[in-house]
Design a protein around this motif. Sequence first.
Motif, PDB file in Angstrom:
ATOM      1  N   LEU A 176     -12.953 -25.657  50.573  1.00  0.00           N
ATOM      2  CA  LEU A 176     -11.489 -25.886  50.697  1.00  0.00           C
ATOM      3  C   LEU A 176     -11.101 -26.593  49.460  1.00  0.00           C
ATOM      4  O   LEU A 176      -9.913 -26.396  49.066  1.00  0.00           O
ATOM      5  CB  LEU A 176     -11.077 -26.252  52.079  1.00  0.00           C
ATOM      6  CG  LEU A 176     -11.312 -25.438  53.336  1.00  0.00           C
ATOM      7  CD1 LEU A 176     -11.157 -25.976  54.518  1.00  0.00           C
ATOM      8  CD2 LEU A 176     -10.592 -24.278  53.176  1.00  0.00           C
ATOM      9  N   THR A 177     -11.789 -27.879  49.357  1.00  0.00           N
ATOM     10  CA  THR A 177     -11.175 -28.608  48.148  1.00  0.00           C
ATOM     11  C   THR A 177     -11.350 -27.853  46.846  1.00  0.00           C
ATOM     12  O   THR A 177     -10.270 -27.909  46.186  1.00  0.00           O
ATOM     13  CB  THR A 177     -12.194 -29.828  48.164  1.00  0.00           C
ATOM     14  OG1 THR A 177     -11.925 -30.627  49.406  1.00  0.00           O
ATOM     15  CG2 THR A 177     -11.619 -30.871  46.877  1.00  0.00           C
ATOM     16  N   ASN A 178     -12.202 -27.220  46.462  1.00  0.00           N
ATOM     17  CA  ASN A 178     -12.362 -26.447  45.424  1.00  0.00           C
ATOM     18  C   ASN A 178     -11.401 -25.254  45.243  1.00  0.00           C
ATOM     19  O   ASN A 178     -11.169 -24.946  44.320  1.00  0.00           O
ATOM     20  CB  ASN A 178     -13.856 -25.592  45.395  1.00  0.00           C
ATOM     21  CG  ASN A 178     -14.943 -26.663  44.935  1.00  0.00           C
ATOM     22  OD1 ASN A 178     -14.633 -27.840  44.401  1.00  0.00           O
ATOM     23  ND2 ASN A 178     -16.008 -26.590  45.458  1.00  0.00           N
ATOM     24  N   ALA A 179     -10.901 -24.751  46.432  1.00  0.00           N
ATOM     25  CA  ALA A 179      -9.983 -23.725  46.483  1.00  0.00           C
ATOM     26  C   ALA A 179      -8.433 -24.451  46.272  1.00  0.00           C
ATOM     27  O   ALA A 179      -7.484 -23.684  46.109  1.00  0.00           O
ATOM     28  CB  ALA A 179      -9.931 -22.956  47.755  1.00  0.00           C
ATOM     29  N   GLY A 180      -8.308 -25.733  46.385  1.00  0.00           N
ATOM     30  CA  GLY A 180      -7.100 -26.472  45.888  1.00  0.00           C
ATOM     31  C   GLY A 180      -6.291 -26.785  46.975  1.00  0.00           C
ATOM     32  O   GLY A 180      -5.373 -27.135  47.230  1.00  0.00           O
ATOM     33  N   LEU A 181      -7.213 -26.668  48.374  1.00  0.00           N
ATOM     34  CA  LEU A 181      -6.513 -27.277  49.579  1.00  0.00           C
ATOM     35  C   LEU A 181      -6.990 -28.793  49.884  1.00  0.00           C
ATOM     36  O   LEU A 181      -8.075 -28.811  50.336  1.00  0.00           O
ATOM     37  CB  LEU A 181      -7.086 -26.339  50.656  1.00  0.00           C
ATOM     38  CG  LEU A 181      -6.626 -24.888  50.537  1.00  0.00           C
ATOM     39  CD1 LEU A 181      -7.350 -23.847  51.594  1.00  0.00           C
ATOM     40  CD2 LEU A 181      -5.040 -24.788  50.589  1.00  0.00           C
ATOM     41  N   TYR A 182      -6.285 -29.748  49.833  1.00  0.00           N
ATOM     42  CA  TYR A 182      -6.481 -30.932  49.925  1.00  0.00           C
ATOM     43  C   TYR A 182      -5.655 -31.719  51.214  1.00  0.00           C
ATOM     44  O   TYR A 182      -6.456 -32.524  51.769  1.00  0.00           O
ATOM     45  CB  TYR A 182      -6.036 -31.854  48.425  1.00  0.00           C
ATOM     46  CG  TYR A 182      -6.463 -31.335  47.330  1.00  0.00           C
ATOM     47  CD1 TYR A 182      -7.772 -31.571  46.899  1.00  0.00           C
ATOM     48  CD2 TYR A 182      -5.788 -30.583  46.445  1.00  0.00           C
ATOM     49  CE1 TYR A 182      -8.397 -31.029  45.862  1.00  0.00           C
ATOM     50  CE2 TYR A 182      -6.210 -29.834  45.387  1.00  0.00           C
ATOM     51  CZ  TYR A 182      -7.647 -30.109  44.874  1.00  0.00           C
ATOM     52  OH  TYR A 182      -8.120 -29.735  43.828  1.00  0.00           O
ATOM     53  N   ASP A 183      -4.674 -31.444  51.427  1.00  0.00           N
ATOM     54  CA  ASP A 183      -3.915 -31.922  52.707  1.00  0.00           C
ATOM     55  C   ASP A 183      -3.871 -31.392  53.727  1.00  0.00           C
ATOM     56  O   ASP A 183      -3.177 -30.328  54.217  1.00  0.00           O
ATOM     57  CB  ASP A 183      -2.571 -32.321  52.133  1.00  0.00           C
ATOM     58  CG  ASP A 183      -2.300 -33.236  51.241  1.00  0.00           C
ATOM     59  OD1 ASP A 183      -2.989 -34.035  50.981  1.00  0.00           O
ATOM     60  OD2 ASP A 183      -1.129 -32.682  50.310  1.00  0.00           O
ATOM     61  N   LEU A 184      -5.158 -31.270  54.611  1.00  0.00           N
ATOM     62  CA  LEU A 184      -5.434 -30.564  55.606  1.00  0.00           C
ATOM     63  C   LEU A 184      -4.974 -31.264  56.817  1.00  0.00           C
ATOM     64  O   LEU A 184      -5.184 -32.551  56.819  1.00  0.00           O
ATOM     65  CB  LEU A 184      -6.811 -29.973  55.660  1.00  0.00           C
ATOM     66  CG  LEU A 184      -7.447 -29.434  54.619  1.00  0.00           C
ATOM     67  CD1 LEU A 184      -8.999 -29.260  54.695  1.00  0.00           C
ATOM     68  CD2 LEU A 184      -6.771 -28.012  54.680  1.00  0.00           C
ATOM     69  N   SER A 185      -4.392 -30.398  57.919  1.00  0.00           N
ATOM     70  CA  SER A 185      -3.735 -31.063  59.135  1.00  0.00           C
ATOM     71  C   SER A 185      -4.854 -31.087  59.874  1.00  0.00           C
ATOM     72  O   SER A 185      -6.262 -30.568  59.949  1.00  0.00           O
ATOM     73  CB  SER A 185      -2.645 -30.047  59.577  1.00  0.00           C
ATOM     74  OG  SER A 185      -3.405 -28.740  60.072  1.00  0.00           O
ATOM     75  N   SER A 186      -4.781 -31.835  61.239  1.00  0.00           N
ATOM     76  CA  SER A 186      -5.709 -31.830  62.246  1.00  0.00           C
ATOM     77  C   SER A 186      -6.088 -30.308  62.818  1.00  0.00           C
ATOM     78  O   SER A 186      -7.260 -30.271  63.233  1.00  0.00           O
ATOM     79  CB  SER A 186      -5.336 -32.675  63.459  1.00  0.00           C
ATOM     80  OG  SER A 186      -4.059 -32.174  63.883  1.00  0.00           O
ATOM     81  N   GLU A 187      -5.022 -29.604  62.780  1.00  0.00           N
ATOM     82  CA  GLU A 187      -5.142 -28.147  62.988  1.00  0.00           C
ATOM     83  C   GLU A 187      -6.415 -27.710  62.379  1.00  0.00           C
ATOM     84  O   GLU A 187      -7.238 -26.690  62.695  1.00  0.00           O
ATOM     85  CB  GLU A 187      -4.065 -27.591  63.262  1.00  0.00           C
ATOM     86  CG  GLU A 187      -3.942 -25.915  63.821  1.00  0.00           C
ATOM     87  CD  GLU A 187      -2.774 -25.291  63.812  1.00  0.00           C
ATOM     88  OE1 GLU A 187      -2.557 -24.145  63.286  1.00  0.00           O
ATOM     89  OE2 GLU A 187      -1.591 -26.004  64.172  1.00  0.00           O
ATOM     90  N   ASP A 188      -6.136 -27.952  61.005  1.00  0.00           N
ATOM     91  CA  ASP A 188      -7.005 -27.249  60.139  1.00  0.00           C
ATOM     92  C   ASP A 188      -8.547 -27.661  60.170  1.00  0.00           C
ATOM     93  O   ASP A 188      -9.572 -26.943  60.264  1.00  0.00           O
ATOM     94  CB  ASP A 188      -6.616 -27.422  58.583  1.00  0.00           C
ATOM     95  CG  ASP A 188      -5.351 -26.927  58.129  1.00  0.00           C
ATOM     96  OD1 ASP A 188      -4.946 -25.683  58.854  1.00  0.00           O
ATOM     97  OD2 ASP A 188      -4.707 -27.429  57.568  1.00  0.00           O
ATOM     98  N   ASP A 189      -8.556 -28.974  60.551  1.00  0.00           N
ATOM     99  CA  ASP A 189      -9.999 -29.454  60.850  1.00  0.00           C
ATOM    100  C   ASP A 189     -10.552 -28.965  62.085  1.00  0.00           C
ATOM    101  O   ASP A 189     -11.550 -28.565  62.198  1.00  0.00           O
ATOM    102  CB  ASP A 189      -9.812 -31.167  60.854  1.00  0.00           C
ATOM    103  CG  ASP A 189     -11.101 -31.639  61.008  1.00  0.00           C
ATOM    104  OD1 ASP A 189     -11.814 -31.430  59.964  1.00  0.00           O
ATOM    105  OD2 ASP A 189     -11.426 -32.512  61.879  1.00  0.00           O
ATOM    106  N   THR A 190      -9.726 -28.691  62.999  1.00  0.00           N
ATOM    107  CA  THR A 190     -10.175 -28.134  64.303  1.00  0.00           C
ATOM    108  C   THR A 190     -10.751 -26.636  63.964  1.00  0.00           C
ATOM    109  O   THR A 190     -11.704 -26.318  64.644  1.00  0.00           O
ATOM    110  CB  THR A 190      -8.996 -27.892  65.351  1.00  0.00           C
ATOM    111  OG1 THR A 190      -8.591 -29.318  65.721  1.00  0.00           O
ATOM    112  CG2 THR A 190      -9.326 -27.473  66.582  1.00  0.00           C
TER     113      THR A 190
END
Length: 126
Positions: free
Chosen positions: A84-98
Amino acid sequence: MAAQSPHRSPVLYALGEMTRAVRARGDEVTVALWGPKDGAWHRYDTPQPQAAVYRPDSEPSPGEPATLTERMTGRRHQVLMAGLTNAGLYDLSSEDDTTVQALVERLDEAAVRRIAHWLTTAGGTR
């Protein structure tokens, strides 16, 4: 450092790559925090790292995974987060982590690596 940058994504990517390179050499990453103060740039003090406490017993600490299954689950989570970081997604929410955790629990190592590969490939085509 990248919070106010108009080119935030490349800055965060570069920071991640520099951090990986420093850690690959076996060095610790150090950070200097700079920000505006009274109309000028000011260097803020960062908290000092705390020394690790040596524990001679062989039992895992409370934060450490105790079994191979737990370690592998942690590894799959790490692989997906790196993708996800390599795809450019850095600010993940708690819903994303779930959601990442749900994928980790349901997929095997090969599937997780394939998804991470797709994410990395998608991030490289920006």
